[in-house]
Write a protein that holds these residues in place. Sequence first.
Motif, PDB file in Angstrom:
ATOM      1  N   ILE A 101       0.818  -1.207   0.000  1.00  0.00           N
ATOM      2  CA  ILE A 101       0.000   0.000   0.000  1.00  0.00           C
ATOM      3  C   ILE A 101       0.857   1.264   0.000  1.00  0.00           C
ATOM      4  CG2 ILE A 101      -0.224   0.196   2.521  1.00  0.00           C
ATOM      5  CD1 ILE A 101      -2.979   0.822  -0.137  1.00  0.00           C
ATOM      6  N   LEU A 102       2.147   1.137   0.263  1.00  0.00           N
ATOM      7  CA  LEU A 102       3.006   2.310   0.418  1.00  0.00           C
ATOM      8  C   LEU A 102       3.051   3.224  -0.811  1.00  0.00           C
ATOM      9  CD1 LEU A 102       5.777   0.572   2.504  1.00  0.00           C
ATOM     10  CD2 LEU A 102       4.108   2.248   3.316  1.00  0.00           C
ATOM     11  N   PRO A 103       3.138   2.718  -2.036  1.00  0.00           N
ATOM     12  CA  PRO A 103       3.103   3.641  -3.189  1.00  0.00           C
ATOM     13  C   PRO A 103       1.806   4.451  -3.253  1.00  0.00           C
ATOM     14  CG  PRO A 103       3.982   1.533  -3.869  1.00  0.00           C
ATOM     15  CD  PRO A 103       3.450   1.343  -2.463  1.00  0.00           C
ATOM     16  N   PHE A 104       0.700   3.848  -2.863  1.00  0.00           N
ATOM     17  CA  PHE A 104      -0.580   4.578  -2.835  1.00  0.00           C
ATOM     18  C   PHE A 104      -0.492   5.756  -1.863  1.00  0.00           C
ATOM     19  CE2 PHE A 104      -4.691   5.150  -0.653  1.00  0.00           C
ATOM     20  CZ  PHE A 104      -5.454   5.610  -1.712  1.00  0.00           C
ATOM     21  N   GLY A 105       0.048   5.515  -0.676  1.00  0.00           N
ATOM     22  CA  GLY A 105       0.199   6.596   0.306  1.00  0.00           C
ATOM     23  C   GLY A 105       1.121   7.691  -0.183  1.00  0.00           C
ATOM     24  N   ARG A 106       2.171   7.300  -0.891  1.00  0.00           N
ATOM     25  CA  ARG A 106       3.107   8.288  -1.429  1.00  0.00           C
ATOM     26  C   ARG A 106       2.444   9.135  -2.522  1.00  0.00           C
ATOM     27  NH1 ARG A 106       8.907   6.836  -2.936  1.00  0.00           N
ATOM     28  NH2 ARG A 106       9.006   9.085  -2.601  1.00  0.00           N
ATOM     29  N   ALA A 155      -6.196   9.515   3.019  1.00  0.00           N
ATOM     30  CA  ALA A 155      -5.463   8.373   2.450  1.00  0.00           C
ATOM     31  C   ALA A 155      -4.084   8.250   3.093  1.00  0.00           C
ATOM     32  CB  ALA A 155      -5.341   8.511   0.937  1.00  0.00           C
ATOM     33  N   ILE A 156      -3.443   9.367   3.353  1.00  0.00           N
ATOM     34  CA  ILE A 156      -2.136   9.356   4.019  1.00  0.00           C
ATOM     35  C   ILE A 156      -2.275   8.775   5.420  1.00  0.00           C
ATOM     36  CG2 ILE A 156      -0.280  10.805   4.946  1.00  0.00           C
ATOM     37  CD1 ILE A 156      -0.985  12.803   2.627  1.00  0.00           C
ATOM     38  N   ALA A 180      -0.779   5.249   6.918  1.00  0.00           N
ATOM     39  CA  ALA A 180       0.055   5.240   8.129  1.00  0.00           C
ATOM     40  C   ALA A 180      -0.521   4.289   9.184  1.00  0.00           C
ATOM     41  CB  ALA A 180       0.192   6.647   8.689  1.00  0.00           C
ATOM     42  N   GLN A 181      -1.840   4.231   9.292  1.00  0.00           N
ATOM     43  CA  GLN A 181      -2.474   3.283  10.223  1.00  0.00           C
ATOM     44  C   GLN A 181      -2.145   1.843   9.845  1.00  0.00           C
ATOM     45  OE1 GLN A 181      -6.683   3.985  10.013  1.00  0.00           O
ATOM     46  NE2 GLN A 181      -6.592   5.882  11.188  1.00  0.00           N
ATOM     47  N   MET A 182      -2.189   1.563   8.558  1.00  0.00           N
ATOM     48  CA  MET A 182      -1.879   0.209   8.106  1.00  0.00           C
ATOM     49  C   MET A 182      -0.422  -0.149   8.415  1.00  0.00           C
ATOM     50  SD  MET A 182      -3.942  -0.097   4.485  1.00  0.00           S
ATOM     51  CE  MET A 182      -3.334  -1.762   4.166  1.00  0.00           C
ATOM     52  N   VAL A 183       0.478   0.802   8.213  1.00  0.00           N
ATOM     53  CA  VAL A 183       1.887   0.550   8.523  1.00  0.00           C
ATOM     54  C   VAL A 183       2.052   0.316  10.016  1.00  0.00           C
ATOM     55  CG1 VAL A 183       4.228   1.484   8.486  1.00  0.00           C
ATOM     56  CG2 VAL A 183       2.703   1.922   6.551  1.00  0.00           C
ATOM     57  N   HIS A 205      10.456   6.591   2.690  1.00  0.00           N
ATOM     58  CA  HIS A 205       9.985   7.649   1.779  1.00  0.00           C
ATOM     59  C   HIS A 205       8.518   7.990   2.031  1.00  0.00           C
ATOM     60  CE1 HIS A 205      13.476   8.411  -0.708  1.00  0.00           C
ATOM     61  NE2 HIS A 205      13.696   7.105  -0.779  1.00  0.00           N
ATOM     62  N   PHE A 206       7.683   6.984   2.297  1.00  0.00           N
ATOM     63  CA  PHE A 206       6.276   7.286   2.597  1.00  0.00           C
ATOM     64  C   PHE A 206       6.185   8.230   3.794  1.00  0.00           C
ATOM     65  CE2 PHE A 206       2.823   6.388   5.575  1.00  0.00           C
ATOM     66  CZ  PHE A 206       1.798   7.037   4.898  1.00  0.00           C
ATOM     67  N   TYR A 207       6.869   7.882   4.877  1.00  0.00           N
ATOM     68  CA  TYR A 207       6.780   8.717   6.077  1.00  0.00           C
ATOM     69  C   TYR A 207       7.368  10.108   5.852  1.00  0.00           C
ATOM     70  CZ  TYR A 207       4.821   5.311   9.321  1.00  0.00           C
ATOM     71  OH  TYR A 207       3.990   4.439   9.982  1.00  0.00           O
ATOM     72  N   LEU A 208       8.428  10.215   5.073  1.00  0.00           N
ATOM     73  CA  LEU A 208       8.982  11.543   4.771  1.00  0.00           C
ATOM     74  C   LEU A 208       8.006  12.359   3.929  1.00  0.00           C
ATOM     75  CD1 LEU A 208      12.708  10.625   4.110  1.00  0.00           C
ATOM     76  CD2 LEU A 208      11.803  11.950   6.039  1.00  0.00           C
ATOM     77  N   ASP A 209       7.380  11.722   2.937  1.00  0.00           N
ATOM     78  CA  ASP A 209       6.371  12.415   2.125  1.00  0.00           C
ATOM     79  C   ASP A 209       5.200  12.868   2.992  1.00  0.00           C
ATOM     80  OD1 ASP A 209       7.929  11.836  -0.119  1.00  0.00           O
ATOM     81  OD2 ASP A 209       6.675  10.142  -0.746  1.00  0.00           O
ATOM     82  N   ALA A 210       4.737  11.969   3.858  1.00  0.00           N
ATOM     83  CA  ALA A 210       3.604  12.291   4.730  1.00  0.00           C
ATOM     84  C   ALA A 210       3.956  13.440   5.672  1.00  0.00           C
ATOM     85  CB  ALA A 210       3.193  11.052   5.525  1.00  0.00           C
ATOM     86  N   HIS A 211       5.153  13.416   6.214  1.00  0.00           N
ATOM     87  CA  HIS A 211       5.587  14.505   7.108  1.00  0.00           C
ATOM     88  C   HIS A 211       5.677  15.828   6.356  1.00  0.00           C
ATOM     89  CE1 HIS A 211       8.723  17.120   8.846  1.00  0.00           C
ATOM     90  NE2 HIS A 211       8.027  16.899   9.939  1.00  0.00           N
TER      91      HIS A 211
END
Length: 167
Positions: free
Chosen positions: A45-50, A67-68, A72-75, A94-100
């Motif tokens: 699911i990480l590319p979707f979050g990114r 969606a972000i 993050a909940q799923m992770v 990268h997902f968490y950096l993008d989300a931040h």
Amino acid sequence: LIKAIEKNSWKEETQSYMQNLRTDGTLVNQETYGVFGTGYSPNSILPFGRVAAYFAKVLKDSSYHTAIERTAQMVAKADLPKDFVINSLADVVHFYLDAHEVTQNAAYLTEAKRFADIGIQQLYKNGLFVRQPEDAYYEAKLKTGNFVFGLLRLHCTLHPQRLSPNE
């Protein structure tokens, strides 16, 4: 497309996104997305979050934040497999950096650092990053460079004052 997936794919009962939807939004089956793949498994699911973070940033549209947050909940509820591979860590950092970057939620930066530290502690051997824990050799096919780039992004985010060319 991201908004359509968000609308039709999230299932509260499982707290996850479903993998396969028809164009009318109905489910093909009950398969959910995973978080951490091993080897060459593609269904994270990480590319979707990114991508959601990208659209939130570029379009300045906070409706993508759901969606972000759900990604993050799923992770957060997923266990990192014992035989994880470096590409899983690259994707999650990268997902968490993008989300931040989009939300300024400090918890996302903390999680990016936690996963980066796992990679450094378990995958850095003899001056190189190996593919997975206990590997004896370096392999670049599974996003090793992408993980190292994530470390650089994390460093620049944590130490923005060091970006000055005059230092």
